[in-house]
Motif scaffolding. Sequence first.
Motif, PDB file in Angstrom:
ATOM      1  N   LEU A  38      57.918  28.158  15.866  1.00 10.08           N
ATOM      2  CA  LEU A  38      58.612  26.895  16.127  1.00 10.08           C
ATOM      3  C   LEU A  38      58.301  25.810  15.107  1.00 10.08           C
ATOM      4  CD1 LEU A  38      58.280  26.796  20.012  1.00 10.08           C
ATOM      5  CD2 LEU A  38      60.237  27.549  18.644  1.00 10.08           C
ATOM      6  N   GLY A  39      57.365  26.080  14.205  1.00 12.18           N
ATOM      7  CA  GLY A  39      57.053  25.116  13.156  1.00 12.18           C
ATOM      8  C   GLY A  39      56.460  23.821  13.657  1.00 12.18           C
ATOM      9  N   ARG A  40      55.573  23.888  14.631  1.00  8.42           N
ATOM     10  CA  ARG A  40      54.954  22.668  15.140  1.00  8.42           C
ATOM     11  C   ARG A  40      53.447  22.861  15.271  1.00  8.42           C
ATOM     12  NH1 ARG A  40      57.234  22.757  21.337  1.00  8.42           N
ATOM     13  NH2 ARG A  40      56.427  24.806  21.886  1.00  8.42           N
ATOM     14  N   ARG A  41      52.738  21.742  15.222  1.00  6.24           N
ATOM     15  CA  ARG A  41      51.287  21.766  15.400  1.00  6.24           C
ATOM     16  C   ARG A  41      50.975  21.869  16.879  1.00  6.24           C
ATOM     17  NH1 ARG A  41      49.085  16.865  11.886  1.00  6.24           N
ATOM     18  NH2 ARG A  41      47.105  17.936  12.107  1.00  6.24           N
ATOM     19  N   VAL A  42      50.004  22.711  17.206  1.00  2.21           N
ATOM     20  CA  VAL A  42      49.594  22.915  18.588  1.00  2.21           C
ATOM     21  C   VAL A  42      48.072  22.959  18.657  1.00  2.21           C
ATOM     22  CG1 VAL A  42      51.691  24.176  19.257  1.00  2.21           C
ATOM     23  CG2 VAL A  42      49.712  25.446  18.392  1.00  2.21           C
ATOM     24  N   ALA A  43      47.553  22.831  19.852  1.00  2.00           N
ATOM     25  CA  ALA A  43      46.127  23.024  20.103  1.00  2.00           C
ATOM     26  C   ALA A  43      45.989  24.356  20.833  1.00  2.00           C
ATOM     27  CB  ALA A  43      45.572  21.887  20.950  1.00  2.00           C
ATOM     28  N   VAL A  44      45.100  25.209  20.349  1.00  4.66           N
ATOM     29  CA  VAL A  44      44.860  26.512  20.963  1.00  4.66           C
ATOM     30  C   VAL A  44      43.455  26.496  21.560  1.00  4.66           C
ATOM     31  CG1 VAL A  44      44.723  29.002  20.616  1.00  4.66           C
ATOM     32  CG2 VAL A  44      46.364  27.652  19.278  1.00  4.66           C
ATOM     33  N   LYS A  45      43.395  26.615  22.873  1.00  6.15           N
ATOM     34  CA  LYS A  45      42.120  26.643  23.589  1.00  6.15           C
ATOM     35  C   LYS A  45      41.758  28.097  23.837  1.00  6.15           C
ATOM     36  CE  LYS A  45      39.997  24.897  27.819  1.00  6.15           C
ATOM     37  NZ  LYS A  45      40.251  24.058  29.003  1.00  6.15           N
ATOM     38  N   MET A  46      40.597  28.531  23.310  1.00  2.11           N
ATOM     39  CA  MET A  46      40.178  29.922  23.444  1.00  2.11           C
ATOM     40  C   MET A  46      38.910  30.013  24.281  1.00  2.11           C
ATOM     41  SD  MET A  46      40.766  31.501  19.716  1.00  2.11           S
ATOM     42  CE  MET A  46      41.877  30.645  18.616  1.00  2.11           C
ATOM     43  N   LEU A  47      38.994  30.825  25.314  1.00  5.08           N
ATOM     44  CA  LEU A  47      37.864  31.056  26.195  1.00  5.08           C
ATOM     45  C   LEU A  47      36.728  31.690  25.399  1.00  5.08           C
ATOM     46  CD1 LEU A  47      37.021  30.985  29.249  1.00  5.08           C
ATOM     47  CD2 LEU A  47      37.852  33.331  29.392  1.00  5.08           C
ATOM     48  N   HIS A  48      35.506  31.221  25.633  1.00  4.27           N
ATOM     49  CA  HIS A  48      34.348  31.816  24.952  1.00  4.27           C
ATOM     50  C   HIS A  48      34.267  33.301  25.267  1.00  4.27           C
ATOM     51  CE1 HIS A  48      32.797  28.112  23.394  1.00  4.27           C
ATOM     52  NE2 HIS A  48      32.545  27.597  24.576  1.00  4.27           N
ATOM     53  N   ALA A  49      33.906  34.081  24.266  1.00  7.73           N
ATOM     54  CA  ALA A  49      33.818  35.538  24.398  1.00  7.73           C
ATOM     55  C   ALA A  49      32.880  35.959  25.533  1.00  7.73           C
ATOM     56  CB  ALA A  49      33.358  36.156  23.080  1.00  7.73           C
ATOM     57  N   LYS A  50      31.839  35.184  25.802  1.00  4.27           N
ATOM     58  CA  LYS A  50      30.883  35.554  26.843  1.00  4.27           C
ATOM     59  C   LYS A  50      31.508  35.572  28.237  1.00  4.27           C
ATOM     60  CE  LYS A  50      28.933  30.884  27.267  1.00  4.27           C
ATOM     61  NZ  LYS A  50      27.744  30.073  27.052  1.00  4.27           N
ATOM     62  N   TYR A  51      32.681  34.937  28.389  1.00  3.85           N
ATOM     63  CA  TYR A  51      33.364  34.931  29.683  1.00  3.85           C
ATOM     64  C   TYR A  51      34.526  35.918  29.757  1.00  3.85           C
ATOM     65  CZ  TYR A  51      30.779  30.589  30.240  1.00  3.85           C
ATOM     66  OH  TYR A  51      29.783  29.647  30.307  1.00  3.85           O
ATOM     67  N   ALA A  52      34.875  36.550  28.656  1.00  8.27           N
ATOM     68  CA  ALA A  52      36.054  37.414  28.595  1.00  8.27           C
ATOM     69  C   ALA A  52      35.971  38.620  29.532  1.00  8.27           C
ATOM     70  CB  ALA A  52      36.291  37.886  27.161  1.00  8.27           C
ATOM     71  N   ASN A  53      34.766  39.056  29.882  1.00  9.38           N
ATOM     72  CA  ASN A  53      34.613  40.211  30.770  1.00  9.38           C
ATOM     73  C   ASN A  53      34.365  39.818  32.226  1.00  9.38           C
ATOM     74  OD1 ASN A  53      34.952  42.122  28.691  1.00  9.38           O
ATOM     75  ND2 ASN A  53      32.827  41.807  28.060  1.00  9.38           N
ATOM     76  N   ASP A  54      34.343  38.535  32.496  1.00 10.19           N
ATOM     77  CA  ASP A  54      34.144  38.041  33.862  1.00 10.19           C
ATOM     78  C   ASP A  54      35.522  37.808  34.480  1.00 10.19           C
ATOM     79  OD1 ASP A  54      33.792  36.409  36.147  1.00 10.19           O
ATOM     80  OD2 ASP A  54      32.010  35.460  35.304  1.00 10.19           O
ATOM     81  N   GLU A  55      35.968  38.741  35.328  1.00  8.65           N
ATOM     82  CA  GLU A  55      37.317  38.679  35.892  1.00  8.65           C
ATOM     83  C   GLU A  55      37.598  37.381  36.635  1.00  8.65           C
ATOM     84  OE1 GLU A  55      38.563  42.151  38.060  1.00  8.65           O
ATOM     85  OE2 GLU A  55      37.539  43.470  36.634  1.00  8.65           O
ATOM     86  N   GLN A  56      36.613  36.875  37.369  1.00  9.89           N
ATOM     87  CA  GLN A  56      36.819  35.628  38.105  1.00  9.89           C
ATOM     88  C   GLN A  56      36.987  34.452  37.147  1.00  9.89           C
ATOM     89  OE1 GLN A  56      33.421  35.581  40.753  1.00  9.89           O
ATOM     90  NE2 GLN A  56      34.686  36.318  42.452  1.00  9.89           N
ATOM     91  N   PHE A  57      36.201  34.432  36.091  1.00 10.92           N
ATOM     92  CA  PHE A  57      36.301  33.353  35.124  1.00 10.92           C
ATOM     93  C   PHE A  57      37.641  33.393  34.402  1.00 10.92           C
ATOM     94  CE2 PHE A  57      34.913  30.284  32.062  1.00 10.92           C
ATOM     95  CZ  PHE A  57      33.911  29.591  32.713  1.00 10.92           C
ATOM     96  N   VAL A  58      38.056  34.595  34.011  1.00 10.53           N
ATOM     97  CA  VAL A  58      39.341  34.758  33.324  1.00 10.53           C
ATOM     98  C   VAL A  58      40.480  34.330  34.237  1.00 10.53           C
ATOM     99  CG1 VAL A  58      40.957  36.461  32.382  1.00 10.53           C
ATOM    100  CG2 VAL A  58      38.553  36.538  31.726  1.00 10.53           C
ATOM    101  N   GLU A  59      40.400  34.671  35.513  1.00 15.85           N
ATOM    102  CA  GLU A  59      41.448  34.279  36.452  1.00 15.85           C
ATOM    103  C   GLU A  59      41.498  32.765  36.618  1.00 15.85           C
ATOM    104  OE1 GLU A  59      44.678  34.242  38.754  1.00 15.85           O
ATOM    105  OE2 GLU A  59      43.945  35.900  37.546  1.00 15.85           O
TER     106      GLU A  59
END
Length: 167
Positions: A38-59
């Motif tokens: 879309l050619g626009r500036r955005v902010a990308v919020k990325m979950l810390h890797a340490k939480y990626a395997n925690d299903e409750q946190f990801v949800e």
Amino acid sequence: MTTQDTLSGTLFAGRYRIARKLGGGGMADVYLAEDQELGRRVAVKMLHAKYANDEQFVERFRREATHAAGLSHPNIVSIFDRGEFDGSYYIVMEYVEGRTLKELIRSRGLCPVPVPSPTRARSSRRCATRTATASSTGTSSRTTSSSTPRASSRSPTSGSPGRARAR
């Protein structure tokens, strides 16, 4: 892919060219990126890797994006996308140019409670209405911190300066 500063210059999720890290907190890091479609500036919020395997946190992270996407308020940024890429969960949102509340406090000092100025009062009202809007819809903002609100030089509704926006 990790959520470290080494992302600058990379193409994330096949769509977002990461420019630089904007900030981070206990749960996620936020990057400035260019949406290649879309050619626009955005902010990308990325979950810390340490939480990626925690299903409750990801949800909870997914629910945050879903609930925030349902909000419409001049002091709340719009949510454009959410997903998972190469083990990283992310939320893509509107980017608002400006300084964070943390940066304003560092440059101007803490707000003395007994001496409210019109600017401080306006900023406080904006933060309060943003929080009230989110709360009234059952959304509890996990991203309201000194790093997330931004003082912008534009207003989405009136064009007047000083509109604070949340990330």
